[in-house]
Structures are given as C-alpha cells and as structure tokens.
Enzyme design. Structure first.
Site, mmCIF file in Angstrom:
data_model
loop_
_atom_site.group_PDB
_atom_site.id
_atom_site.type_symbol
_atom_site.label_atom_id
_atom_site.label_comp_id
_atom_site.label_asym_id
_atom_site.label_seq_id
_atom_site.Cartn_x
_atom_site.Cartn_y
_atom_site.Cartn_z
ATOM 1 N N LYS A 275 -15.694 -3.185 -5.892
ATOM 2 C CA LYS A 275 -16.558 -2.140 -6.465
ATOM 3 C C LYS A 275 -15.771 -1.185 -7.348
ATOM 4 O O LYS A 275 -16.255 -0.739 -8.376
ATOM 5 C CB LYS A 275 -17.200 -1.337 -5.336
ATOM 6 N N LYS B 9 0.826 -1.215 0.000
ATOM 7 C CA LYS B 9 0.000 0.000 0.000
ATOM 8 C C LYS B 9 0.855 1.258 0.000
ATOM 9 O O LYS B 9 0.496 2.254 -0.624
ATOM 10 C CB LYS B 9 -0.947 -0.005 1.202
ATOM 11 N N LYS C 107 -9.670 -9.581 -8.150
ATOM 12 C CA LYS C 107 -10.548 -9.767 -6.998
ATOM 13 C C LYS C 107 -11.846 -8.989 -7.229
ATOM 14 O O LYS C 107 -11.825 -7.937 -7.878
ATOM 15 C CB LYS C 107 -9.794 -9.163 -5.797
#
Ligand code: SF4
Length: 329
Positions: free
Chosen positions: A194, A111, A191
């Site tokens: 949204k 990240k 994966k």
C-alpha cells in the site's frame, strides 16, 4: 489434527498481494488443521506507527479476513493484544534467547539500518513470534521464504527452554511450506504494498480493478502484439495463477508464448476472473461492516478461545520455571 498458527499485521484492508501470498492458503488450511490466526498488533508497534489509526486498521484487517473466507466456527481468529499471555510468554522466553542470534537476523539488520534510533522491540521481535506459536504448542507454521530464519530461531528458543525446564514440553514448530504466490505490485518491480501505491484492493469495484489492471506492467520484451512473451516473468501471469482456473492458466501461457493474443486481451480475461472471485468477498465485507457489533463479538469469542489455551500453557510454564503460585491458583 496438527495445530497451525499464523499472524498478519494490522495493515487495513487486504490487497491481492497479501491475499494470494497468505490468506488464500489460510482459508484452505482451516479445513485440514486446527488453526489459530492472529492480527499481530503487538508486532506492528515495533515500527513507527500512528496510534490514531491502529484500532481502525486492525478492525479493517479483521473484516478482510472474515470476508476472504476465514470462518470463526472453524478457526480461532483473534487480535494478539487481546490475549495478554502473548506478552507474558514473550518475556519468559526472552530469558533463554541468545542475544547473538537476535542480532544475526537478516530482517533486524535490514530494518534497523533504516532507523536512526533502533528500539529494542525490533531486536526482540522474533521472541514475540516464538511466544505466539509456542503459547498454543502449534506444530506447524505457514511461512514465506523471508520468515524461515525466524522459524529456525523459534525452534532454537523452544529447544533451549525445553533443555532447561522440561524436555519435550514445547514442540519444535515445523515450517508448513505450501505453494503461495509472490505477487509484485502493478509496476512489476517492487513487492505489492500500500505504501508504494501499486496494489489492487480485495474489495476494489470491478471498474477500479480494470482501471488498475489495464496499464499494469507485463513482460517488457513484448513491445508489440506480434512479439511472443514469456509468462514466467510476467506478473499478470502470476496473478492469473491465483484467480484463473488451471485450463485458463495453460491457455494464457500458450497464447503468450505464441503471440496468440495481446496483453490487453490477457488482462481482460484476468479482470473477469478476479471480479468473479472478489465480488462475493466485497459483498461479505459490506455486510460485516454494516454490523460492527457482530465483528467485535467474533473477535471477542476468538480471543476467549485463544485465552483458554494460552492460560493453560502459562500456568504450566510458570510452574516449570519455579514461580511461587499466586493465591487462588
Ligand atoms: S500475454 Fe499475458 S502473460 Fe503474456 S506478457 Fe502479456 S500480460 Fe503477460
């Protein structure tokens, strides 16, 4: 009865990926254990987010959890920021957490690479996770593969705190490895997420479910109806395992391998089973949305029950760490 803690980010309404990957299992667990489930909004702000939508996304996630079957009479279901003890224990645990361990976390490395300026909260994320679990002295944590490293760090933090302030005080949480399904997006590549627009929502209408399922990716080797397929590499088969009864799953595998039916036939059976499972959830969600005061009351009561447990831990932790008692304690 063992105590279980698990959290989910406030990402709005659930899609079938996070339902099959976590929440379907939680609904089962609440009948077997003493469970706390939290919408972890304090974790969500470690990534760039929109303050204008955080509250509504949190409320939408709460609707989803109750509609999916979490029962406020069985489990403690609450919003993390409603229980201030999470942040207090977080800070106290920060003082025993080795920096090197935080920097070694794979999720932090991934990240932080994607951000120009890395907030310290991203580095400290696993300490807040440890606080979430240790605050309730939970002994079991349902984890996905990507969380195993964080759980190991959580155990290390508990060991270090115990060694310094009270041997055996915090139980070392164990992973609860239960069978959950890792569902890919409808593109069959990434994966389900949204942000990638490859999801089926838990409350999608029957028409929308079929519209999305029809063109969804299958085993790419099955170019024509006559080609046998391999269900083990087909995302549609994975979703069947989440929604279809075992005898149908066996039939799907057989008909796929023997080219006994086409992918569209297979998807139609899946769509029917999904619609049968999801329709009652959609109806429950609609009913909850019509009564927002009831939703807030459930969350208020959940936070109250969580705070009662958390408050006891914090008093004991402060005492063991040697703080002067505030007047009236
Ligand atoms: S028949 Fe079903 S399981 Fe087999 S490839 Fe097609 S969609 Fe996938």
């Amino acid at each position: 009865m063992a105590r279980v803690f698990s959290g989910i980010q406030p990402s709005g309404e659930l899609h079938i990926g996070n339902y099959l990957g976590a929440v379907q299992n939680w609904v089962r667990l609440q009948h077997e254990h003493d469970c706390l489930f939290s919408i972890v909004d304090l974790h969500a702000i470690t990534q760039p987010y929109d303050p204008g939508t955080l509250a509504s996304l949190t409320a939408d996630m709460a609707v989803s959890l109750f509609a999916a079957g979490l029962d406020p009479d069985k489990s403690i279901i609450f919003v993390q920021s409603h229980v201030a003890e999470h942040t207090e224990l977080d800070w106290l645990l920060t003082t025993v957490t080795p920096l090197g361990e935080l920097e070694r976390q794979t999720q932090f490395k991934d990240k932080s690479q994607r951000q120009e300026s890395v907030p310290a909260g991203l580095l400290a994320y696993p300490i807040l996770q440890a606080a979430d679990v240790l605050l309730y002295k939970a002994s079991l944590v349902p984890v996905g593969e990507d969380q195993v490293q964080h759980l190991e760090l959580m155990r290390e933090i508990a060991r270090r705190w115990n060694a310094r302030y009270g041997e055996g005080y915090f139980p070392e949480p164990q992973p609860l490895l239960t069978k959950t399904k890792r569902v890919l997006g409808l593109d069959g590549k990434a994966k389900m997420s949204k942000s990638l627009g490859n999801t089926i929502g838990l409350f999608d209408s029957p028409e929308t479910i079929w519209e999305k399922l029809r063109p969804a990716a299958t085993d790419p080797a099955r170019k024509t109806r006559k080609d046998p397929g391999n269900p083990d590499i087909c995302n549609i088969f994975t979703i069947h395992q989440g929604f279809s009864p075992p005898e149908t799953v066996a039939e799907v595998a057989h008909k796929c391998r023997t080219a006994g039916w086409g992918c569209l036939d297979c998807k139609r059976v899946l769509a029917d089973n999904m619609i049968a499972a999801l329709t009652p959830m959609r109806e429950r969600a609609d009913a909850i949305k019509r009564e927002p005061a009831r939703l807030l009351e459930w969350l208020r009561a959940g936070a109250g029950r969580a705070r009662a447990l958390a408050g006891r831990t914090i008093v004991e932790v402060r005492d063991r760490m040697g703080f002067l008692k505030a007047g009236g304690d």
